[in-house]
Design a protein around this motif. Structure first.
Motif, PDB file in Angstrom:
ATOM      1  N   GLY A 105      14.302  32.825  -9.948  1.00  0.00           N
ATOM      2  CA  GLY A 105      14.414  32.170 -11.244  1.00  0.00           C
ATOM      3  C   GLY A 105      15.699  31.403 -11.434  1.00  0.00           C
ATOM      4  N   LYS A 106      16.666  31.630 -10.581  1.00  0.00           N
ATOM      5  CA  LYS A 106      17.938  30.913 -10.662  1.00  0.00           C
ATOM      6  C   LYS A 106      17.900  29.584  -9.908  1.00  0.00           C
ATOM      7  CE  LYS A 106      20.750  35.049 -11.370  1.00  0.00           C
ATOM      8  NZ  LYS A 106      19.749  36.061 -11.498  1.00  0.00           N
ATOM      9  N   LYS A 107      16.821  29.328  -9.215  1.00  0.00           N
ATOM     10  CA  LYS A 107      16.697  28.060  -8.486  1.00  0.00           C
ATOM     11  C   LYS A 107      16.532  26.916  -9.487  1.00  0.00           C
ATOM     12  CE  LYS A 107      15.289  29.807  -4.090  1.00  0.00           C
ATOM     13  NZ  LYS A 107      16.624  29.689  -3.530  1.00  0.00           N
ATOM     14  N   THR A 108      16.871  25.729  -9.050  1.00  0.00           N
ATOM     15  CA  THR A 108      16.738  24.553  -9.916  1.00  0.00           C
ATOM     16  C   THR A 108      15.268  24.227 -10.137  1.00  0.00           C
ATOM     17  OG1 THR A 108      16.702  22.970  -8.090  1.00  0.00           O
ATOM     18  CG2 THR A 108      18.884  23.588  -8.971  1.00  0.00           C
ATOM     19  N   ASP A 109      14.998  23.457 -11.179  1.00  0.00           N
ATOM     20  CA  ASP A 109      13.632  22.986 -11.404  1.00  0.00           C
ATOM     21  C   ASP A 109      13.135  22.217 -10.187  1.00  0.00           C
ATOM     22  OD1 ASP A 109      13.620  24.132 -13.916  1.00  0.00           O
ATOM     23  OD2 ASP A 109      13.623  22.227 -15.018  1.00  0.00           O
ATOM     24  N   GLY A 110      14.032  21.432  -9.568  1.00  0.00           N
ATOM     25  CA  GLY A 110      13.656  20.673  -8.373  1.00  0.00           C
ATOM     26  C   GLY A 110      13.267  21.574  -7.222  1.00  0.00           C
ATOM     27  N   ASP A 111      14.008  22.665  -7.015  1.00  0.00           N
ATOM     28  CA  ASP A 111      13.659  23.622  -5.958  1.00  0.00           C
ATOM     29  C   ASP A 111      12.312  24.271  -6.247  1.00  0.00           C
ATOM     30  OD1 ASP A 111      15.980  23.138  -4.518  1.00  0.00           O
ATOM     31  OD2 ASP A 111      16.996  24.961  -5.205  1.00  0.00           O
ATOM     32  N   LEU A 112      12.092  24.676  -7.505  1.00  0.00           N
ATOM     33  CA  LEU A 112      10.811  25.306  -7.847  1.00  0.00           C
ATOM     34  C   LEU A 112       9.663  24.317  -7.716  1.00  0.00           C
ATOM     35  CD1 LEU A 112      11.822  27.576 -10.863  1.00  0.00           C
ATOM     36  CD2 LEU A 112      11.455  28.233  -8.472  1.00  0.00           C
TER      37      LEU A 112
ATOM     38  N   GLY B  87      -3.408  30.036  -8.698  1.00  0.00           N
ATOM     39  CA  GLY B  87      -4.139  29.670  -9.912  1.00  0.00           C
ATOM     40  C   GLY B  87      -3.250  29.219 -11.053  1.00  0.00           C
ATOM     41  N   LEU B  88      -1.978  28.941 -10.767  1.00  0.00           N
ATOM     42  CA  LEU B  88      -1.015  28.591 -11.804  1.00  0.00           C
ATOM     43  C   LEU B  88      -0.707  27.099 -11.824  1.00  0.00           C
ATOM     44  CD1 LEU B  88       1.595  31.436 -11.104  1.00  0.00           C
ATOM     45  CD2 LEU B  88      -0.091  31.385 -12.956  1.00  0.00           C
ATOM     46  N   THR B  89      -0.585  26.535 -13.024  1.00  0.00           N
ATOM     47  CA  THR B  89      -0.043  25.186 -13.148  1.00  0.00           C
ATOM     48  C   THR B  89       1.446  25.262 -12.800  1.00  0.00           C
ATOM     49  OG1 THR B  89       0.631  25.454 -15.455  1.00  0.00           O
ATOM     50  CG2 THR B  89      -1.636  24.658 -15.046  1.00  0.00           C
ATOM     51  N   PHE B  90       2.083  24.111 -12.637  1.00  0.00           N
ATOM     52  CA  PHE B  90       3.511  24.144 -12.340  1.00  0.00           C
ATOM     53  C   PHE B  90       4.287  24.805 -13.474  1.00  0.00           C
ATOM     54  CE2 PHE B  90       7.776  22.191 -12.655  1.00  0.00           C
ATOM     55  CZ  PHE B  90       8.336  22.862 -11.587  1.00  0.00           C
ATOM     56  N   GLU B  91       3.946  24.488 -14.701  1.00  0.00           N
ATOM     57  CA  GLU B  91       4.663  25.087 -15.839  1.00  0.00           C
ATOM     58  C   GLU B  91       4.483  26.604 -15.847  1.00  0.00           C
ATOM     59  OE1 GLU B  91       6.946  23.675 -17.805  1.00  0.00           O
ATOM     60  OE2 GLU B  91       6.625  21.897 -16.562  1.00  0.00           O
TER      61      GLU B  91
ATOM     62  N   ILE C 184       8.026  43.984  -8.235  1.00  0.00           N
ATOM     63  CA  ILE C 184       8.548  43.912  -6.871  1.00  0.00           C
ATOM     64  C   ILE C 184       9.115  42.516  -6.586  1.00  0.00           C
ATOM     65  CG2 ILE C 184       7.984  44.176  -4.418  1.00  0.00           C
ATOM     66  CD1 ILE C 184       7.739  46.798  -5.985  1.00  0.00           C
ATOM     67  N   MET C 185       8.470  41.499  -7.081  1.00  0.00           N
ATOM     68  CA  MET C 185       8.879  40.110  -6.854  1.00  0.00           C
ATOM     69  C   MET C 185      10.316  39.897  -7.328  1.00  0.00           C
ATOM     70  SD  MET C 185       8.271  36.944  -6.111  1.00  0.00           S
ATOM     71  CE  MET C 185       9.083  35.414  -6.488  1.00  0.00           C
ATOM     72  N   PRO C 186      11.173  39.327  -6.468  1.00  0.00           N
ATOM     73  CA  PRO C 186      12.561  39.075  -6.875  1.00  0.00           C
ATOM     74  C   PRO C 186      12.694  37.838  -7.765  1.00  0.00           C
ATOM     75  CG  PRO C 186      12.259  38.411  -4.614  1.00  0.00           C
ATOM     76  CD  PRO C 186      10.956  39.038  -5.051  1.00  0.00           C
ATOM     77  N   TRP C 187      11.963  37.835  -8.870  1.00  0.00           N
ATOM     78  CA  TRP C 187      11.990  36.702  -9.794  1.00  0.00           C
ATOM     79  C   TRP C 187      13.379  36.494 -10.396  1.00  0.00           C
ATOM     80  CZ3 TRP C 187      13.159  37.975 -14.812  1.00  0.00           C
ATOM     81  CH2 TRP C 187      12.931  39.295 -15.207  1.00  0.00           C
ATOM     82  N   THR C 188      14.179  37.566 -10.462  1.00  0.00           N
ATOM     83  CA  THR C 188      15.535  37.409 -10.987  1.00  0.00           C
ATOM     84  C   THR C 188      16.391  36.552 -10.054  1.00  0.00           C
ATOM     85  OG1 THR C 188      16.234  39.487  -9.962  1.00  0.00           O
ATOM     86  CG2 THR C 188      15.482  39.598 -12.246  1.00  0.00           C
TER      87      THR C 188
ATOM     88  N   THR D 157       6.729  31.975 -14.599  1.00  0.00           N
ATOM     89  CA  THR D 157       6.677  33.225 -13.835  1.00  0.00           C
ATOM     90  C   THR D 157       7.972  33.439 -13.066  1.00  0.00           C
ATOM     91  OG1 THR D 157       4.273  33.028 -13.630  1.00  0.00           O
ATOM     92  CG2 THR D 157       5.380  34.489 -12.070  1.00  0.00           C
ATOM     93  N   MET D 158       8.463  32.405 -12.414  1.00  0.00           N
ATOM     94  CA  MET D 158       9.701  32.521 -11.642  1.00  0.00           C
ATOM     95  C   MET D 158      10.910  32.786 -12.534  1.00  0.00           C
ATOM     96  SD  MET D 158       9.031  32.237  -8.427  1.00  0.00           S
ATOM     97  CE  MET D 158       7.550  33.134  -8.778  1.00  0.00           C
ATOM     98  N   ARG D 159      10.925  32.207 -13.713  1.00  0.00           N
ATOM     99  CA  ARG D 159      12.082  32.340 -14.609  1.00  0.00           C
ATOM    100  C   ARG D 159      12.084  33.641 -15.418  1.00  0.00           C
ATOM    101  NH1 ARG D 159      14.542  28.334 -12.570  1.00  0.00           N
ATOM    102  NH2 ARG D 159      14.268  26.194 -13.248  1.00  0.00           N
ATOM    103  N   THR D 160      10.899  34.117 -15.801  1.00  0.00           N
ATOM    104  CA  THR D 160      10.829  35.261 -16.726  1.00  0.00           C
ATOM    105  C   THR D 160      10.271  36.529 -16.108  1.00  0.00           C
ATOM    106  OG1 THR D 160       8.585  34.790 -17.517  1.00  0.00           O
ATOM    107  CG2 THR D 160      10.428  33.639 -18.634  1.00  0.00           C
ATOM    108  N   GLY D 161       9.602  36.425 -14.947  1.00  0.00           N
ATOM    109  CA  GLY D 161       8.962  37.591 -14.345  1.00  0.00           C
ATOM    110  C   GLY D 161       7.614  37.910 -14.950  1.00  0.00           C
TER     111      GLY D 161
END
Length: 189
Positions: free
Chosen positions: A161-168, A128-132, A154-158, A137-141
């Protein structure tokens, strides 16, 4: 004997150095493209579900599949992760639980946490999330659909979140191409 200064070098040596640098950068670029192409092909090879590629970037979907399916997402977001008789941790031939693929339902006792469904919603947005929102969520948890101040525990967002914008973007494109499923009806550890 004096050492020639850079600006005193013969034009042929400078030209050869420039040509070598250009050739090296083209080879390095080809290696990078080949690496991505290899990951894209592997992503399609390890994808366990039918994909809806209509309107999608095929390369991003393949790369996203590679990241998702080699990054452990199934371990938490699919319950159970494998079909009965196909758990590789029990020495059985691996077969991902495609009927519940990424529909959530993994519990983490004794905590109250349950992994969410990250398949596309009715509008085609993963979880239910837009890309932004996904990227935030991936960057901040913090999932912006959750109450302010709450963080994913539980999610390893830390790590993700280090992945590139292109990877995400690739992960998001892949998740938008997988089948939309209702929340897992049988949650468990």
């Amino acid at each position: 004997m004096s050492i020639p200064k850079w600006n005193a070098r013969p034009a042929g040596i400078v030209a050869a150095a420039v040509i070598t640098a250009i050739a090296f950068s083209q080879v390095a670029g080809a290696d990078n493209e080949q690496g991505d192409e290899s990951k894209i092909q592997q992503g399609y090879a390890i994808n366990p579900v039918p994909l809806n590629l209509g309107g999608k970037n095929r390369a991003l979907v393949g790369l996203g599949s590679y990241i998702v399916n080699s990054g452990g997402c199934n371990d938490c977001h699919t319950h159970p992760s494998y079909l009965p008789g196909h758990n590789p941790f029990l020495g059985q031939p691996e077969l991902i639980n495609a009927p519940q693929y990424l529909s959530g339902g993994r519990t983490f006792p004794p905590s109250p946490f349950v992994s969410p469904n990250i398949t596309p919603d009715a509008t085609g947005k993963p979880a239910g999330l837009t890309f932004e929102q996904f990227k935030e969520t991936m960057r901040t948890g913090h999932n912006p659909l959750d109450p302010p101040g709450s963080l994913l525990q539980i999610m390893p967002w830390t790590v993700f979140g280090k992945k590139t914008d292109g990877d995400l973007r690739a992960v998001y494109e892949y998740l938008s191409a997988i089948p939309s499923l209702a929340d897992n009806p049988h949650p468990g550890p």
